[in-house]
Design a protein around this motif. Structure first.
Motif, PDB file in Angstrom:
ATOM      1  N   GLY A 141      59.067  65.005  46.960  1.00 30.38           N
ATOM      2  CA  GLY A 141      58.707  63.878  46.116  1.00 30.38           C
ATOM      3  C   GLY A 141      57.953  64.349  44.900  1.00 30.38           C
ATOM      4  O   GLY A 141      57.364  65.439  44.899  1.00 30.38           O
ATOM      5  N   ARG A 142      57.978  63.532  43.857  1.00 28.49           N
ATOM      6  CA  ARG A 142      57.292  63.893  42.625  1.00 28.49           C
ATOM      7  C   ARG A 142      56.675  62.654  42.002  1.00 28.49           C
ATOM      8  O   ARG A 142      57.302  61.589  41.958  1.00 28.49           O
ATOM      9  CB  ARG A 142      58.284  64.523  41.657  1.00 28.49           C
ATOM     10  N   SER A 143      55.441  62.810  41.553  1.00 27.78           N
ATOM     11  CA  SER A 143      54.785  61.704  40.853  1.00 27.78           C
ATOM     12  C   SER A 143      54.276  62.185  39.506  1.00 27.78           C
ATOM     13  O   SER A 143      53.989  63.368  39.317  1.00 27.78           O
ATOM     14  CB  SER A 143      53.627  61.139  41.687  1.00 27.78           C
ATOM     15  N   ILE A 144      54.191  61.253  38.599  1.00 25.81           N
ATOM     16  CA  ILE A 144      53.534  61.449  37.304  1.00 25.81           C
ATOM     17  C   ILE A 144      52.446  60.392  37.247  1.00 25.81           C
ATOM     18  O   ILE A 144      52.725  59.194  37.392  1.00 25.81           O
ATOM     19  CB  ILE A 144      54.494  61.274  36.112  1.00 25.81           C
ATOM     20  N   THR A 145      51.197  60.829  37.058  1.00 25.99           N
ATOM     21  CA  THR A 145      50.066  59.916  36.999  1.00 25.99           C
ATOM     22  C   THR A 145      49.295  60.185  35.722  1.00 25.99           C
ATOM     23  O   THR A 145      49.091  61.335  35.344  1.00 25.99           O
ATOM     24  CB  THR A 145      49.131  60.103  38.209  1.00 25.99           C
ATOM     25  N   GLY A 146      48.891  59.120  35.077  1.00 21.55           N
ATOM     26  CA  GLY A 146      48.079  59.250  33.875  1.00 21.55           C
ATOM     27  C   GLY A 146      47.090  58.103  33.794  1.00 21.55           C
ATOM     28  O   GLY A 146      47.078  57.208  34.644  1.00 21.55           O
ATOM     29  N   PHE A 147      46.269  58.143  32.775  1.00 22.77           N
ATOM     30  CA  PHE A 147      45.358  57.037  32.495  1.00 22.77           C
ATOM     31  C   PHE A 147      45.737  56.521  31.125  1.00 22.77           C
ATOM     32  O   PHE A 147      45.708  57.261  30.135  1.00 22.77           O
ATOM     33  CB  PHE A 147      43.889  57.489  32.511  1.00 22.77           C
ATOM     34  N   ASP A 148      46.138  55.251  31.067  1.00 20.12           N
ATOM     35  CA  ASP A 148      46.531  54.622  29.812  1.00 20.12           C
ATOM     36  C   ASP A 148      45.254  54.214  29.082  1.00 20.12           C
ATOM     37  O   ASP A 148      44.567  53.277  29.492  1.00 20.12           O
ATOM     38  CB  ASP A 148      47.422  53.411  30.105  1.00 20.12           C
ATOM     39  N   ASN A 149      44.941  54.935  28.005  1.00 16.23           N
ATOM     40  CA  ASN A 149      43.705  54.681  27.265  1.00 16.23           C
ATOM     41  C   ASN A 149      43.659  53.285  26.653  1.00 16.23           C
ATOM     42  O   ASN A 149      42.567  52.755  26.439  1.00 16.23           O
ATOM     43  CB  ASN A 149      43.532  55.717  26.148  1.00 16.23           C
ATOM     44  N   SER A 150      44.793  52.699  26.374  1.00 16.84           N
ATOM     45  CA  SER A 150      44.823  51.362  25.785  1.00 16.84           C
ATOM     46  C   SER A 150      44.635  50.275  26.839  1.00 16.84           C
ATOM     47  O   SER A 150      43.841  49.366  26.671  1.00 16.84           O
ATOM     48  CB  SER A 150      46.142  51.152  25.028  1.00 16.84           C
ATOM     49  N   LYS A 151      45.363  50.404  27.959  1.00 19.94           N
ATOM     50  CA  LYS A 151      45.250  49.420  29.045  1.00 19.94           C
ATOM     51  C   LYS A 151      43.983  49.593  29.866  1.00 19.94           C
ATOM     52  O   LYS A 151      43.611  48.709  30.625  1.00 19.94           O
ATOM     53  CB  LYS A 151      46.439  49.546  30.006  1.00 19.94           C
ATOM     54  N   LYS A 152      43.376  50.794  29.783  1.00 18.26           N
ATOM     55  CA  LYS A 152      42.199  51.143  30.613  1.00 18.26           C
ATOM     56  C   LYS A 152      42.552  51.079  32.096  1.00 18.26           C
ATOM     57  O   LYS A 152      41.802  50.582  32.924  1.00 18.26           O
ATOM     58  CB  LYS A 152      40.996  50.238  30.314  1.00 18.26           C
ATOM     59  N   MET A 153      43.741  51.596  32.427  1.00 13.00           N
ATOM     60  CA  MET A 153      44.235  51.610  33.803  1.00 13.00           C
ATOM     61  C   MET A 153      44.969  52.907  34.068  1.00 13.00           C
ATOM     62  O   MET A 153      45.556  53.495  33.166  1.00 13.00           O
ATOM     63  CB  MET A 153      45.220  50.458  34.043  1.00 13.00           C
ATOM     64  N   PHE A 154      44.945  53.319  35.334  1.00 13.12           N
ATOM     65  CA  PHE A 154      45.791  54.421  35.757  1.00 13.12           C
ATOM     66  C   PHE A 154      47.211  53.889  35.911  1.00 13.12           C
ATOM     67  O   PHE A 154      47.414  52.735  36.303  1.00 13.12           O
ATOM     68  CB  PHE A 154      45.299  54.998  37.095  1.00 13.12           C
ATOM     69  N   VAL A 155      48.184  54.719  35.596  1.00 13.88           N
ATOM     70  CA  VAL A 155      49.596  54.373  35.747  1.00 13.88           C
ATOM     71  C   VAL A 155      50.275  55.520  36.491  1.00 13.88           C
ATOM     72  O   VAL A 155      49.877  56.680  36.341  1.00 13.88           O
ATOM     73  CB  VAL A 155      50.274  54.121  34.382  1.00 13.88           C
ATOM     74  N   SER A 156      51.261  55.181  37.305  1.00 14.75           N
ATOM     75  CA  SER A 156      51.895  56.208  38.117  1.00 14.75           C
ATOM     76  C   SER A 156      53.340  55.838  38.422  1.00 14.75           C
ATOM     77  O   SER A 156      53.669  54.662  38.562  1.00 14.75           O
ATOM     78  CB  SER A 156      51.109  56.357  39.427  1.00 14.75           C
ATOM     79  N   THR A 157      54.168  56.865  38.532  1.00 10.49           N
ATOM     80  CA  THR A 157      55.538  56.691  39.016  1.00 10.49           C
ATOM     81  C   THR A 157      55.741  57.638  40.183  1.00 10.49           C
ATOM     82  O   THR A 157      55.071  58.663  40.288  1.00 10.49           O
ATOM     83  CB  THR A 157      56.587  57.011  37.926  1.00 10.49           C
ATOM     84  N   TRP A 158      56.664  57.289  41.054  1.00 11.84           N
ATOM     85  CA  TRP A 158      56.986  58.114  42.227  1.00 11.84           C
ATOM     86  C   TRP A 158      58.482  58.119  42.443  1.00 11.84           C
ATOM     87  O   TRP A 158      59.132  57.068  42.404  1.00 11.84           O
ATOM     88  CB  TRP A 158      56.303  57.562  43.472  1.00 11.84           C
TER      89      TRP A 158
END
Length: 187
Positions: A95-112
């Protein structure tokens, strides 16, 4: 058919002709600059071993397995790529995920994504206890119905060398724990 390089140059010239105010330029600069949340993600870079528990049926004991995870930052420290390898149901799992923090939304975002399905799980979340507990919520496709299924992930950071991941799915109107992974950093 036009040359792709020609199209990219034409797009760049057309976008660069727009005049941006200093405020707009500052917003873009802030949007693309890694912050404290990105540094926190980077603190989890490296190799991890994992003990996995999966509940296929909540009334029965979990199935246990071992796995490994490698985390590394991408794109100037804005995103963390995690690659997971193990064995589930007597089959090789990746499995692979990409996780970041969206500086505009002020939220973590992730895909799996993983080799046990053809869909993409998308999550968003926040710290509920800064730098210790991250809660992400989103959806994935239920292959038996083809409909979206609500998913919740809770990551609890025990120390710089260990953390716990828990996954819950909405089933029959209740959130059911379906997975728990305990991670230990390799030395």
């Amino acid at each position: 058919m036009r040359n792709p390089l020609f199209l990219m140059i034409a797009l760049f010239i057309s976008f660069s002709s727009f005049s941006q105010s200093p405020e707009e330029m500052k917003a873009w600069e802030s949007y693309m600059t890694p912050g404290e949340e990105h540094k926190w993600l980077a603190s989890m870079n490296g190799q991890w071993t994992a003990t996995v528990k999966q509940w296929m049926d909540p009334s029965k004991p979990p199935v246990e397995s071992k796995a490994t995870t490698e985390n590394r930052m991408l794109m100037n420290g804005l995103y963390q790529e995690s690659t997971h390898r193990g064995n589930m149901m007597n089959m090789a799992f990746e499995g692979r995920s990409i996780t970041g923090f969206d500086n505009s939304k002020k939220m973590f975002v992730s895909t799996w994504i993983d080799n046990f399905g053809s869909g993409i799980m998308v999550m968003e979340g926040i710290f509920v206890e800064p730098y210790r507990v991250l809660v992400m919520e989103g959806t994935m496709v239920d292959p038996s119905t083809g409909k979206d299924l609500k998913v919740k992930e809770v990551m609890t950071f025990v120390s710089k060398n260990s953390y716990k991941f828990e996954m819950y799915m909405d089933m029959g109107g209740a959130q059911i724990k379906t997975m728990e992974i305990n991670y230990t950093r390799e030395k």
